[in-house]
Design a protein around this motif. Structure first.
Motif, PDB file in Angstrom:
ATOM      1  N   GLU A  80       0.833  -1.204   0.000  1.00 55.98           N
ATOM      2  CA  GLU A  80       0.000   0.000   0.000  1.00 55.98           C
ATOM      3  C   GLU A  80       0.864   1.249   0.000  1.00 55.98           C
ATOM      4  OE1 GLU A  80      -3.191   0.511  -0.536  1.00 55.98           O
ATOM      5  OE2 GLU A  80      -3.143  -1.658  -0.983  1.00 55.98           O
ATOM      6  N   ARG A  81       1.922   1.194   0.827  1.00 57.99           N
ATOM      7  CA  ARG A  81       2.757   2.382   0.929  1.00 57.99           C
ATOM      8  C   ARG A  81       3.448   2.691  -0.391  1.00 57.99           C
ATOM      9  NH1 ARG A  81       7.001   2.706   5.687  1.00 57.99           N
ATOM     10  NH2 ARG A  81       8.186   1.343   4.332  1.00 57.99           N
ATOM     11  N   GLN A  82       3.843   1.633  -1.061  1.00 60.70           N
ATOM     12  CA  GLN A  82       4.478   1.866  -2.357  1.00 60.70           C
ATOM     13  C   GLN A  82       3.505   2.483  -3.352  1.00 60.70           C
ATOM     14  OE1 GLN A  82       5.937  -2.116  -2.942  1.00 60.70           O
ATOM     15  NE2 GLN A  82       8.021  -1.564  -2.320  1.00 60.70           N
ATOM     16  N   ALA A  84      12.572  14.410  -5.347  1.00 58.57           N
ATOM     17  CA  ALA A  84      13.526  13.984  -4.322  1.00 58.57           C
ATOM     18  C   ALA A  84      12.804  13.432  -3.116  1.00 58.57           C
ATOM     19  CB  ALA A  84      14.413  15.149  -3.911  1.00 58.57           C
ATOM     20  N   SER A  85      13.442  12.506  -2.453  1.00 54.65           N
ATOM     21  CA  SER A  85      12.817  11.893  -1.283  1.00 54.65           C
ATOM     22  C   SER A  85      12.470  12.958  -0.245  1.00 54.65           C
ATOM     23  CB  SER A  85      13.778  10.871  -0.666  1.00 54.65           C
ATOM     24  OG  SER A  85      15.020  11.482  -0.386  1.00 54.65           O
ATOM     25  N   ASN A  86      13.407  13.856  -0.043  1.00 53.66           N
ATOM     26  CA  ASN A  86      13.198  14.937   0.907  1.00 53.66           C
ATOM     27  C   ASN A  86      11.968  15.777   0.578  1.00 53.66           C
ATOM     28  OD1 ASN A  86      14.385  15.925   3.226  1.00 53.66           O
ATOM     29  ND2 ASN A  86      16.396  15.893   2.229  1.00 53.66           N
ATOM     30  N   SER A 136      12.807  10.612   5.176  1.00 56.54           N
ATOM     31  CA  SER A 136      13.225  10.566   3.786  1.00 56.54           C
ATOM     32  C   SER A 136      14.003   9.283   3.494  1.00 56.54           C
ATOM     33  CB  SER A 136      14.087  11.778   3.464  1.00 56.54           C
ATOM     34  OG  SER A 136      15.292  11.729   4.197  1.00 56.54           O
ATOM     35  N   ALA A 137      14.682   8.763   4.498  1.00 51.98           N
ATOM     36  CA  ALA A 137      15.433   7.517   4.284  1.00 51.98           C
ATOM     37  C   ALA A 137      14.488   6.383   3.909  1.00 51.98           C
ATOM     38  CB  ALA A 137      16.217   7.167   5.536  1.00 51.98           C
ATOM     39  N   THR A 138      13.387   6.278   4.626  1.00 50.83           N
ATOM     40  CA  THR A 138      12.402   5.245   4.301  1.00 50.83           C
ATOM     41  C   THR A 138      11.918   5.420   2.877  1.00 50.83           C
ATOM     42  OG1 THR A 138      11.692   5.472   6.580  1.00 50.83           O
ATOM     43  CG2 THR A 138      10.333   4.137   5.132  1.00 50.83           C
ATOM     44  N   VAL A 139      11.589   6.645   2.567  1.00 53.42           N
ATOM     45  CA  VAL A 139      11.126   6.916   1.215  1.00 53.42           C
ATOM     46  C   VAL A 139      12.190   6.467   0.213  1.00 53.42           C
ATOM     47  CG1 VAL A 139      10.499   8.735  -0.409  1.00 53.42           C
ATOM     48  CG2 VAL A 139       9.688   8.840   1.942  1.00 53.42           C
ATOM     49  N   ARG A 140      13.438   6.752   0.537  1.00 53.20           N
ATOM     50  CA  ARG A 140      14.494   6.348  -0.387  1.00 53.20           C
ATOM     51  C   ARG A 140      14.511   4.840  -0.578  1.00 53.20           C
ATOM     52  NH1 ARG A 140      17.282  10.605   1.714  1.00 53.20           N
ATOM     53  NH2 ARG A 140      18.476   9.459   3.271  1.00 53.20           N
ATOM     54  N   ASN A 141      14.340   4.116   0.520  1.00 55.16           N
ATOM     55  CA  ASN A 141      14.315   2.664   0.404  1.00 55.16           C
ATOM     56  C   ASN A 141      13.202   2.202  -0.540  1.00 55.16           C
ATOM     57  OD1 ASN A 141      16.493   2.152   2.027  1.00 55.16           O
ATOM     58  ND2 ASN A 141      15.264   2.206   3.910  1.00 55.16           N
ATOM     59  N   GLU A 142      12.024   2.727  -0.312  1.00 57.95           N
ATOM     60  CA  GLU A 142      10.902   2.353  -1.172  1.00 57.95           C
ATOM     61  C   GLU A 142      11.185   2.733  -2.626  1.00 57.95           C
ATOM     62  OE1 GLU A 142       9.226   0.354   0.066  1.00 57.95           O
ATOM     63  OE2 GLU A 142       7.701   0.994   1.520  1.00 57.95           O
ATOM     64  N   MET A 143      11.839   3.885  -2.746  1.00 60.92           N
ATOM     65  CA  MET A 143      12.136   4.342  -4.103  1.00 60.92           C
ATOM     66  C   MET A 143      13.040   3.341  -4.833  1.00 60.92           C
ATOM     67  SD  MET A 143      12.782   8.423  -3.755  1.00 60.92           S
ATOM     68  CE  MET A 143      11.605   9.628  -4.354  1.00 60.92           C
ATOM     69  N   THR A 144      14.052   2.873  -4.140  1.00 58.54           N
ATOM     70  CA  THR A 144      14.922   1.897  -4.807  1.00 58.54           C
ATOM     71  C   THR A 144      14.116   0.662  -5.190  1.00 58.54           C
ATOM     72  OG1 THR A 144      15.625   1.290  -2.591  1.00 58.54           O
ATOM     73  CG2 THR A 144      17.184   2.537  -3.904  1.00 58.54           C
ATOM     74  N   ALA A 145      13.210   0.256  -4.292  1.00 61.97           N
ATOM     75  CA  ALA A 145      12.364  -0.888  -4.622  1.00 61.97           C
ATOM     76  C   ALA A 145      11.583  -0.611  -5.904  1.00 61.97           C
ATOM     77  CB  ALA A 145      11.405  -1.167  -3.464  1.00 61.97           C
ATOM     78  N   LEU A 146      10.894   0.527  -5.943  1.00 59.86           N
ATOM     79  CA  LEU A 146      10.080   0.872  -7.117  1.00 59.86           C
ATOM     80  C   LEU A 146      10.943   0.986  -8.370  1.00 59.86           C
ATOM     81  CD1 LEU A 146       7.671   3.475  -5.472  1.00 59.86           C
ATOM     82  CD2 LEU A 146       7.025   1.296  -6.504  1.00 59.86           C
TER      83      LEU A 146
END
Lengths: 345, 345
Positions: free
Chosen positions: A7-9, A28-30, A42-52
């Motif tokens: 869901e978060r993704q 940007a994640s920030n 923003s770190a969490t967002v970055r993680n999800e971003m790499t996943a996506l």
DNA sequence: ATTAGCACTCTCATGCCGAGAGTGCTAATT
DNA sequence: AATTAGCACTCTCGGCATGAGAGTGCTAAT
């Protein structure tokens, strides 16, 4: 393979698309967490971003830039994440007013539709005049002009009007012409191309010529080659930052300008992402080199099998799909109403 | 003040314009003598160049660049130095063939004209459908569609066809409608708007409605607001190097896209430099901010007072005036022929 | 009147630098 | 096991200096 999104993704993908559509810049994640006050870092967002990114829905232009949705990303969004929004009532009213306050007929409505679409989507719009798929005879009129010249006006079921010129060998009076027309009107009532073929070949030379002309006209219907395509908002496309390098802009607009390409585009009504009859063509879909950075959103309007046309929009890939689709659907609905109200049957 | 040009200066001005039109770059004295094997040195050319610059016909972008023609320079060229060239016979044939091999009527010819103009001038082309300046009644037809709906088809002298819908209070048979139409055809033969006003007001309600509709239609003729403008080659303009910065390109194309602007442009048929009926508008002429770096070349075609339209081209200021003017004049001639051949009178 | 020659000016491409933006990763935290 | 703080690393971008090249204007010679 596509169902792995949490869901978060999904949320993040939506937000990134939205943000990118606003700014036309990599996200940007920030910026994301700030802009939308996300309850995560923003770190969490970055993680999800790499996943996506690994799943192919995002892309980064270079190592140290934000993320940009890929074509796949947009496709996922359009087919899984787009909740069917309705246009705000006030917009709906504004638009319908414009149509109903000038009830002048199709030749007024079609450019109006193009203009409305263009201004509401900030993109280029395309509207084709409606055509009957099966041409059916409704009414014929022959009008004497000069000695041996005759203007033929042919009305089809649906209301399409076609005109042609006949050159006769010998002059014929208007009276005689009217009689011929009357005979044909009687004889050809609701005739299609096939019915016409079954008629006995007339003995009279004038009759022969008229019949041939009618057949010619009927057989031309449905070929979209006529000039009846309304474009608007072409300069909107030029305003988008992604078309800063001319070549992109040029090739995109060429698609609209060159009839063969446009016909191809419209007729190859590819069922890529079908949302309630609205077709979404994202990034050329591999086939359309010229549209690599564009999206085309099309739908049909009118009365199926009787009188239908196409209308839609060409814009940058980051066009706001939700809003644009709603607008297109709404305008198509309006045109359908108007067409069926004034249709000749 | 304009007559001070020596023959040599005229030659040089011509060559500079020609060279600049080829390369889109400032023209250097050196390059000129080499390119055209001039029987003088670059220093002499430089001297003449300073003279022409002082007279306002040339301009240098910066201290150490070549010269570029100014608007004034182009104007001088167009009004004094343009020898009336004819198109090469082969081009003429190619073009006329295209027109005569598809004798399908105006709706085919007009887009064709636009396309021909665009491709031969490498610029954007404009063609408006011909209109009768004084709308004159030719023929009326009433066609029953549904219960109380009537399709009215009105043919004007000149051949223009206008359609409208009537909504009746009570259903009327096709027979009755045909009779009404016949009566009007008899009554209104060659009627203009003024003649119509002198007719007695009919007692019958249907007749009243029809008369009103006819008058409505007649009064709308001549207003260029209809969608009948054919554009082509818009992307040609984008290809020109002077429009590398989007904004220029955008504002230029906006003029063609926004109907009010376009109407304005066409109707204000400014007589700036008149060459055999062809109007040349160079660099916006002070009035048209959007066209600062463009030239517009227009002419009329058709039968004066009866059925006339406008056609022309919008291109960069360094467009080849000689060739373009010839092309425009030739195409206008063709269209005039075709129009007068098929005109309804 | 023309032209050779030369000094002068301006543009343009190139390369360099430092600031800033944004990520990826690791280690700490919950 | 998921989240987050912190930090090193990478890449872009604007500004600046530099040098080559193009083209002119002017002066003096023909």
């Amino acid at each position: 393979m596509t169902k792995e999104l949490t869901e978060r993704q999904k949320l993040l993908l939506t937000l990134i698309v939205h943000e990118h559509s606003r700014t036309a810049l990599p996200v940007a994640s920030n910026a994301l967490v700030r802009q939308y006050s996300l309850p995560m870092s923003s770190a969490t967002v970055r993680n999800e971003m790499t996943a996506l990114t690994e799943m192919g829905y995002l892309r980064q232009p270079h190592t140290s830039a934000g993320r940009v949705p890929t074509e796949e990303g947009y496709r996922y969004l359009v087919s899984h994440l787009l909740n069917p929004t309705t246009l705000p009532a006030t917009t709906r009213n504004t638009i319908s007013h414009q149509f109903y306050q000038s009830p002048q007929g199709l030749d007024q409505w079609l450019p109006l539709a193009a203009s409305v679409l263009a201004s509401h989507s900030q993109a280029a719009s395309i509207v084709t005049a409606p055509h009957s798929e099966r041409a059916t005879f409704k009414h014929l009129e022959l009008i004497a002009t000069r000695a041996t010249q005759v203007l033929m006006v042919l009305v089809l079921v649906g209301g399409e009007i076609r005109q042609a010129f006949l050159s006769l060998d010998t002059p014929v009076s208007q009276e005689a012409l009217s009689q011929v027309a009357a005979r044909f009107n009687d004889l050809c009532r609701s005739a299609t191309l096939e019915t016409l073929d079954k008629l006995p070949v007339p003995s009279d030379s004038l009759d022969q010529q008229v019949l041939r002309a009618i057949r010619d006209q009927l057989s031309q219907v449905g070929k979209l080659v006529t000039g009846e395509v309304y474009l608007d908002g072409l300069t909107n496309v030029l305003a988008e930052p992604e078309f800063a390098e001319m070549d992109m802009a040029r090739s995109a607009l060429r698609v609209l300008e060159e009839r063969p390409l446009l016909n191809d585009l419209i007729s190859r009504t590819i069922m890529t992402e079908k949302v309630g009859g609205v077709q979404v063509l994202i990034g050329g879909e591999g086939t359309w080199e010229e549209l690599r950075d564009c999206s085309v959103i099309l739908t049909r309007y009118g009365v199926p099998d009787l009188l239908t046309g196409t209308l839609g929009v060409l814009g940058p890939m980051r066009i706001s799909y939700g809003r644009t689709i709603s607008t297109i659907r709404f305008v198509a609905g309006l045109l359908t109403d108007l067409v069926s109200q004034t249709m000749v049957d």
